[in-house]
Write a protein that holds these residues in place. Structure first.
Motif, mmCIF file in Angstrom:
data_model
loop_
_atom_site.group_PDB
_atom_site.id
_atom_site.type_symbol
_atom_site.label_atom_id
_atom_site.label_comp_id
_atom_site.label_asym_id
_atom_site.label_seq_id
_atom_site.Cartn_x
_atom_site.Cartn_y
_atom_site.Cartn_z
ATOM 1 N N SER A 142 0.822 -1.209 0.000
ATOM 2 C CA SER A 142 0.000 0.000 0.000
ATOM 3 C C SER A 142 0.859 1.264 0.000
ATOM 4 N N MET A 143 1.586 1.493 1.058
ATOM 5 C CA MET A 143 2.374 2.732 1.177
ATOM 6 C C MET A 143 3.547 2.771 0.207
ATOM 7 N N GLY A 144 4.083 1.636 -0.134
ATOM 8 C CA GLY A 144 5.187 1.620 -1.082
ATOM 9 C C GLY A 144 4.683 1.594 -2.506
ATOM 10 N N PHE A 145 4.089 0.510 -2.898
ATOM 11 C CA PHE A 145 3.710 0.296 -4.293
ATOM 12 C C PHE A 145 2.614 1.253 -4.762
ATOM 13 N N LEU A 146 1.467 1.261 -4.081
ATOM 14 C CA LEU A 146 0.342 2.063 -4.568
ATOM 15 C C LEU A 146 0.617 3.562 -4.487
ATOM 16 N N GLU A 147 1.133 4.012 -3.366
ATOM 17 C CA GLU A 147 1.417 5.447 -3.268
ATOM 18 C C GLU A 147 2.451 5.859 -4.308
ATOM 19 N N ASP A 148 3.459 5.033 -4.526
ATOM 20 C CA ASP A 148 4.501 5.373 -5.500
ATOM 21 C C ASP A 148 3.984 5.384 -6.931
ATOM 22 N N ILE A 149 3.113 4.454 -7.305
ATOM 23 C CA ILE A 149 2.612 4.459 -8.685
ATOM 24 C C ILE A 149 1.734 5.685 -8.914
ATOM 25 N N ILE A 150 0.942 6.062 -7.926
ATOM 26 C CA ILE A 150 0.105 7.263 -8.077
ATOM 27 C C ILE A 150 0.987 8.505 -8.193
ATOM 28 N N ASN A 151 2.009 8.609 -7.356
ATOM 29 C CA ASN A 151 2.930 9.748 -7.452
ATOM 30 C C ASN A 151 3.661 9.756 -8.784
ATOM 31 N N THR A 181 -7.125 11.841 -7.200
ATOM 32 C CA THR A 181 -6.540 11.017 -8.246
ATOM 33 C C THR A 181 -7.569 10.797 -9.346
ATOM 34 N N PRO A 182 -7.215 11.109 -10.595
ATOM 35 C CA PRO A 182 -8.157 10.916 -11.702
ATOM 36 C C PRO A 182 -8.639 9.463 -11.801
ATOM 37 N N GLY A 183 -9.965 9.328 -11.893
ATOM 38 C CA GLY A 183 -10.569 8.007 -12.054
ATOM 39 C C GLY A 183 -10.879 7.286 -10.758
ATOM 40 N N LEU A 184 -10.459 7.830 -9.639
ATOM 41 C CA LEU A 184 -10.654 7.159 -8.354
ATOM 42 C C LEU A 184 -12.015 7.487 -7.740
ATOM 43 N N THR A 225 -16.159 8.755 -8.302
ATOM 44 C CA THR A 225 -17.271 8.808 -9.251
ATOM 45 C C THR A 225 -17.711 10.260 -9.443
ATOM 46 N N ASP A 226 -18.390 10.504 -10.547
ATOM 47 C CA ASP A 226 -18.936 11.840 -10.806
ATOM 48 C C ASP A 226 -19.885 12.262 -9.684
ATOM 49 N N GLU A 227 -20.663 11.319 -9.175
ATOM 50 C CA GLU A 227 -21.603 11.621 -8.093
ATOM 51 C C GLU A 227 -20.863 12.057 -6.827
ATOM 52 N N GLU A 228 -19.759 11.385 -6.518
ATOM 53 C CA GLU A 228 -18.978 11.761 -5.332
ATOM 54 C C GLU A 228 -18.358 13.143 -5.510
ATOM 55 N N ILE A 229 -17.950 13.439 -6.707
ATOM 56 C CA ILE A 229 -17.350 14.752 -6.979
ATOM 57 C C ILE A 229 -18.427 15.835 -6.873
ATOM 58 N N LYS A 230 -19.580 15.599 -7.495
ATOM 59 C CA LYS A 230 -20.673 16.583 -7.459
ATOM 60 C C LYS A 230 -21.214 16.796 -6.051
ATOM 61 N N SER A 231 -21.286 15.710 -5.276
ATOM 62 C CA SER A 231 -21.846 15.828 -3.930
ATOM 63 C C SER A 231 -20.859 16.381 -2.919
ATOM 64 N N GLY A 232 -19.594 16.469 -3.301
ATOM 65 C CA GLY A 232 -18.582 16.989 -2.383
ATOM 66 C C GLY A 232 -17.999 15.937 -1.458
ATOM 67 N N THR A 233 -18.332 14.651 -1.656
ATOM 68 C CA THR A 233 -17.746 13.617 -0.799
ATOM 69 C C THR A 233 -16.333 13.241 -1.254
ATOM 70 N N ALA A 234 -15.977 13.633 -2.481
ATOM 71 C CA ALA A 234 -14.600 13.450 -2.953
ATOM 72 C C ALA A 234 -13.791 14.664 -2.532
ATOM 73 N N PRO A 235 -12.508 14.490 -2.309
ATOM 74 C CA PRO A 235 -11.679 15.662 -1.981
ATOM 75 C C PRO A 235 -11.703 16.664 -3.131
ATOM 76 N N PRO A 236 -11.511 17.943 -2.816
ATOM 77 C CA PRO A 236 -11.452 18.930 -3.901
ATOM 78 C C PRO A 236 -10.223 18.699 -4.759
ATOM 79 N N GLU A 237 -10.310 19.113 -6.015
ATOM 80 C CA GLU A 237 -9.152 19.018 -6.899
ATOM 81 C C GLU A 237 -8.066 19.932 -6.379
ATOM 82 N N ALA A 238 -6.847 19.444 -6.453
ATOM 83 C CA ALA A 238 -5.719 20.277 -6.028
ATOM 84 C C ALA A 238 -5.588 21.437 -6.987
ATOM 85 N N SER A 239 -5.228 22.571 -6.436
ATOM 86 C CA SER A 239 -5.091 23.753 -7.305
ATOM 87 C C SER A 239 -3.665 23.961 -7.738
#
Length: 152
Positions: A87-96, A133-136, A138-152
């Motif tokens: 998790s902390m090694g592989f997944l975090e590193d691939i996302i970064n 993270t793009p694709g992580l 759903t549109d509904e989570e983004i619209k409802s605000g349950t997803a984190p805001p996009e980084a600026s």
């Protein structure tokens, strides 16, 4: 949390090699690089990640489903060290890495392949880092605000 442990630092890499024999040459190079030094499962899974990113940079995505199933299995059935490395090694590193090189390591090539636990971990990372993270999400989570805001 009590979980059935199937993977330890001693069994994780042999399992990868049995499931993905194409990793053998990269593993031999990894061992050669670290010759004489004791490695951790985190360092060893980083070698697996480099194998994955090399394949992706070459446009070869054929092993991604199997690789991300292995990572999910390591999180679900790994001991504490294997779970953490996956998790902390592989997944975090691939996302970064994708964030720095999205053309060659597109999120869209692996985010849909994340298992339940891998996806949950990546979503917690987004919450922690204040990223989306793009694709992580759903549109509904983004619209409802349950997803984190996009980084600026």
């Amino acid at each position: 949390m009590n979980k059935e442990v199937k993977f330890t630092s001693k069994t994780a890499i042999p399992y990868i090699l049995s499931e993905i024999p194409q990793f053998r040459n990269a593993w031999a190079e990894h061992l050669k690089y670290w010759e004489g030094e004791k490695t951790t499962i985190g360092i060893d899974l980083n070698g697996f990640l480099h194998f994955l990113t090399d394949k992706m940079e070459q446009g070869d995505y054929s092993l991604l489903p199997k690789i991300f199933q292995i990572i999910e299995d390591f999180i679900v059935y790994g001991d504490e060290d294997v779970d953490y490395a996956a998790s902390m090694g592989f997944l975090e590193d691939i996302i970064n890495s994708s964030g720095h090189n999205p053309e060659e390591l597109p999120y869209s090539s692996y985010i849909p392949l994340l298992g339940t636990e891998s996806r949950d971990f990546c979503r917690e990372l987004d919450r922690f880092w204040g990223s989306r993270t793009p694709g992580l999400w759903t549109d509904e989570e983004i619209k409802s605000g349950t997803a984190p805001p996009e980084a600026s």
